[in-house]
Design a protein around this motif. Structure first.
Motif, PDB file in Angstrom:
ATOM      1  N   LEU A   2       0.778  -1.202  -0.082  1.00  0.00           N
ATOM      2  CA  LEU A   2      -0.137  -0.157  -0.158  1.00  0.00           C
ATOM      3  C   LEU A   2       1.065   1.119  -0.168  1.00  0.00           C
ATOM      4  CD1 LEU A   2      -1.646   0.672   3.584  1.00  0.00           C
ATOM      5  CD2 LEU A   2       0.213  -1.245   3.007  1.00  0.00           C
ATOM      6  N   ASN A   3       0.150   2.352  -0.230  1.00  0.00           N
ATOM      7  CA  ASN A   3       1.015   3.693  -0.354  1.00  0.00           C
ATOM      8  C   ASN A   3       0.462   4.618   0.790  1.00  0.00           C
ATOM      9  OD1 ASN A   3       1.818   6.334  -1.250  1.00  0.00           O
ATOM     10  ND2 ASN A   3       2.824   5.404  -2.953  1.00  0.00           N
ATOM     11  N   THR A   4       1.046   4.960   1.742  1.00  0.00           N
ATOM     12  CA  THR A   4       0.699   5.893   2.581  1.00  0.00           C
ATOM     13  C   THR A   4       1.357   7.366   2.510  1.00  0.00           C
ATOM     14  OG1 THR A   4       2.326   5.012   4.274  1.00  0.00           O
ATOM     15  CG2 THR A   4       0.025   4.103   4.444  1.00  0.00           C
ATOM     16  N   GLY A   5       1.774   7.878   1.259  1.00  0.00           N
ATOM     17  CA  GLY A   5       2.536   8.920   0.895  1.00  0.00           C
ATOM     18  C   GLY A   5       3.982   8.546   0.512  1.00  0.00           C
ATOM     19  N   SER A   6       4.335   7.172   0.997  1.00  0.00           N
ATOM     20  CA  SER A   6       5.434   6.386   0.303  1.00  0.00           C
ATOM     21  C   SER A   6       4.840   4.911   0.178  1.00  0.00           C
ATOM     22  CB  SER A   6       6.720   6.619   1.227  1.00  0.00           C
ATOM     23  OG  SER A   6       7.228   7.732   1.313  1.00  0.00           O
ATOM     24  N   PRO A   7       5.651   4.375  -0.890  1.00  0.00           N
ATOM     25  CA  PRO A   7       5.275   2.931  -1.008  1.00  0.00           C
ATOM     26  C   PRO A   7       5.768   1.979  -0.010  1.00  0.00           C
ATOM     27  CG  PRO A   7       7.097   3.426  -2.404  1.00  0.00           C
ATOM     28  CD  PRO A   7       6.655   4.826  -1.722  1.00  0.00           C
ATOM     29  N   HIS A   8       4.656   0.984   0.345  1.00  0.00           N
ATOM     30  CA  HIS A   8       5.245   0.199   1.673  1.00  0.00           C
ATOM     31  C   HIS A   8       4.752  -1.459   1.252  1.00  0.00           C
ATOM     32  CE1 HIS A   8       7.338   2.655   4.482  1.00  0.00           C
ATOM     33  NE2 HIS A   8       6.419   3.810   4.098  1.00  0.00           N
ATOM     34  N   HIS A   9       5.960  -2.262   1.505  1.00  0.00           N
ATOM     35  CA  HIS A   9       5.828  -3.547   1.478  1.00  0.00           C
ATOM     36  C   HIS A   9       5.467  -4.260   3.248  1.00  0.00           C
ATOM     37  CE1 HIS A   9       6.731  -7.857   0.265  1.00  0.00           C
ATOM     38  NE2 HIS A   9       7.183  -8.078   1.615  1.00  0.00           N
ATOM     39  N   VAL A  10       4.563  -4.804   3.326  1.00  0.00           N
ATOM     40  CA  VAL A  10       4.315  -5.259   4.891  1.00  0.00           C
ATOM     41  C   VAL A  10       4.302  -6.698   5.013  1.00  0.00           C
ATOM     42  CG1 VAL A  10       2.729  -5.194   6.550  1.00  0.00           C
ATOM     43  CG2 VAL A  10       3.069  -2.911   5.144  1.00  0.00           C
ATOM     44  N   GLN A  11       5.052  -7.232   5.827  1.00  0.00           N
ATOM     45  CA  GLN A  11       5.133  -8.917   5.584  1.00  0.00           C
ATOM     46  C   GLN A  11       5.258  -9.322   7.256  1.00  0.00           C
ATOM     47  OE1 GLN A  11       7.909 -10.504   2.627  1.00  0.00           O
ATOM     48  NE2 GLN A  11       8.456 -12.084   4.073  1.00  0.00           N
ATOM     49  N   MET A  12       4.456 -10.414   7.524  1.00  0.00           N
ATOM     50  CA  MET A  12       4.604 -10.745   8.945  1.00  0.00           C
ATOM     51  C   MET A  12       5.866 -11.763   8.907  1.00  0.00           C
ATOM     52  SD  MET A  12       1.879  -9.491  10.491  1.00  0.00           S
ATOM     53  CE  MET A  12       1.674 -10.715  11.978  1.00  0.00           C
ATOM     54  N   VAL A  13       6.614 -11.719   9.994  1.00  0.00           N
ATOM     55  CA  VAL A  13       7.675 -12.728  10.164  1.00  0.00           C
ATOM     56  C   VAL A  13       7.729 -13.274  11.440  1.00  0.00           C
ATOM     57  CG1 VAL A  13       8.959 -11.518   8.375  1.00  0.00           C
ATOM     58  CG2 VAL A  13       9.278 -10.913  10.642  1.00  0.00           C
ATOM     59  N   PHE A  68       8.671  -5.435   8.226  1.00  0.00           N
ATOM     60  CA  PHE A  68       8.669  -6.786   8.900  1.00  0.00           C
ATOM     61  C   PHE A  68       7.985  -6.531  10.157  1.00  0.00           C
ATOM     62  CE2 PHE A  68      12.451  -7.007   6.227  1.00  0.00           C
ATOM     63  CZ  PHE A  68      12.169  -7.891   5.081  1.00  0.00           C
ATOM     64  N   VAL A  69       6.925  -7.434  10.525  1.00  0.00           N
ATOM     65  CA  VAL A  69       5.894  -7.242  11.439  1.00  0.00           C
ATOM     66  C   VAL A  69       5.663  -8.635  12.305  1.00  0.00           C
ATOM     67  CG1 VAL A  69       3.781  -6.291  12.089  1.00  0.00           C
ATOM     68  CG2 VAL A  69       4.935  -5.587   9.986  1.00  0.00           C
ATOM     69  N   SER A  70       5.539  -8.401  13.573  1.00  0.00           N
ATOM     70  CA  SER A  70       4.951  -9.431  14.428  1.00  0.00           C
ATOM     71  C   SER A  70       4.046  -8.763  15.414  1.00  0.00           C
ATOM     72  CB  SER A  70       6.144  -9.996  15.453  1.00  0.00           C
ATOM     73  OG  SER A  70       6.906  -9.194  16.077  1.00  0.00           O
ATOM     74  N   GLN A  71       2.939  -9.397  15.703  1.00  0.00           N
ATOM     75  CA  GLN A  71       1.955  -9.091  16.654  1.00  0.00           C
ATOM     76  C   GLN A  71       2.290  -9.354  17.904  1.00  0.00           C
ATOM     77  OE1 GLN A  71      -2.103 -10.388  15.169  1.00  0.00           O
ATOM     78  NE2 GLN A  71      -3.003  -8.843  16.657  1.00  0.00           N
ATOM     79  N   THR A  72       2.114  -8.369  18.758  1.00  0.00           N
ATOM     80  CA  THR A  72       2.458  -8.440  20.310  1.00  0.00           C
ATOM     81  C   THR A  72       1.017  -8.391  21.114  1.00  0.00           C
ATOM     82  OG1 THR A  72       2.842  -6.031  20.497  1.00  0.00           O
ATOM     83  CG2 THR A  72       4.819  -7.639  19.922  1.00  0.00           C
ATOM     84  N   GLY A  73       0.004  -8.013  20.545  1.00  0.00           N
ATOM     85  CA  GLY A  73      -1.185  -7.747  21.536  1.00  0.00           C
ATOM     86  C   GLY A  73      -2.500  -7.708  20.733  1.00  0.00           C
ATOM     87  N   GLU A  74      -3.470  -7.383  21.059  1.00  0.00           N
ATOM     88  CA  GLU A  74      -4.952  -7.361  20.429  1.00  0.00           C
ATOM     89  C   GLU A  74      -4.612  -6.220  19.132  1.00  0.00           C
ATOM     90  OE1 GLU A  74      -9.404  -6.849  21.078  1.00  0.00           O
ATOM     91  OE2 GLU A  74      -8.285  -7.345  22.718  1.00  0.00           O
TER      92      GLU A  74
END
Length: 261
Positions: free
Chosen positions: A133-144, A174-180
């Motif tokens: 997605l683009n939030t003003g700059s292009p971004h790749h988002v991936q869970m690891v 690169f993303v990980s979930q830490t809570g709700e």
């Protein structure tokens, strides 16, 4: 030539700020920008930002990556520029300014917390193991898995320079979930060509991506970046994200004069 500069940082994302309302700075000198951002031979920063006059808003934001090239929107840089404008006496506690991706509204409180309205997002592309997605700059988002030991530098570079995004490339989160409604992220930034301690447009992209993919039901999301905590809020309706705000600290570090000749 001597240049007065101000150093700011927002959750570890640091910037050289220059008041360029008199247009004294040579804006096309990419080598100068690169030198000023160099951490060994210059001031040291992830980017350089010029504050300029604008006829219809409080000021204009001109942003350069540390490689010297003018770039797309920088969320933390925008927040820091709001704090800089307040220090210069241009604004009080709220402002509108223009950046490369359009008009922005922001507020700043007495503790230096800046809430910056980002662009609306009307498209979130889901591609199996990642989101774009683009939030003003292009971004790749991936869970690891095991984000704390993940090789952001090498894996981020593979994606940034790979066939997926062509010559222009993309920032990579690169993303990980830490809570709700809490997530941790690490970002490889194009233009810096490495990991930064924080990325504002990246945090915004991650928050929207996590909502879009059902990882959270919240419209107020906390992002733990390497340099601190950011908050992203939005209104979502039928996959369209409006009233997107990036909130966090923007801190003055020091002021100085650099001689370039």
């Amino acid at each position: 030539m001597n240049y007065i500069f101000y150093k700011y940082q927002g959750t570890g994302n640091d910037f050289v700020m220059i008041d360029n309302r008199d247009l004294h700075f040579p804006k096309n000198d990419t080598k100068l920008v690169e030198k000023l951002c160099d951490r060994r031979f210059g001031i040291g920063a992830d980017g350089l930002i010029l504050l300029e006059n604008d006829p219809s808003t409080d000021f204009r934001m001109v942003y350069y990556n540390s490689d010297g090239n003018e770039s797309s929107m920088c969320g933390n840089g925008g927040r820091c520029l709001v704090a800089f404008a307040k220090q210069l006496g241009i604004i009080d506690n709220e402002t509108t300014f223009i950046a490369t991706d359009g008009l922005h509204y922001a507020t700043i409180n007495e503790e230096g917390i800046v809430s910056l309205q980002m662009k609306d997002v009307d498209e979130v592309q889901e591609h199996g193991n990642h989101v774009f997605l683009n939030t003003g700059s292009p971004h790749h988002v991936q869970m690891v898995e095991d984000l704390h030991i993940f090789d952001v530098q090498n894996e981020g570079a593979k994606i940034r320079y790979g066939a997926l995004y062509g010559k222009a490339g993309s920032n990579v989160n690169f993303v990980s979930q830490t809570g709700e409604n809490t997530f941790r992220l690490r970002t490889y930034e194009r233009g810096v060509e490495g990991e930064t301690l924080s990325c504002g447009t990246g945090a915004t992209a991650v928050a929207i991506a996590m909502k879009s993919t059902g990882k959270t039901d919240s419209s107020l999301i906390e992002l733990q970046v390497e340099g601190g905590i950011l908050e992203v809020s939005f209104v979502e309706k039928n996959g369209f994200f409006t009233h997107v705000f990036l909130k966090g600290p923007a801190n003055f570090v020091f002021k100085g004069v650099v001689s370039v000749g």
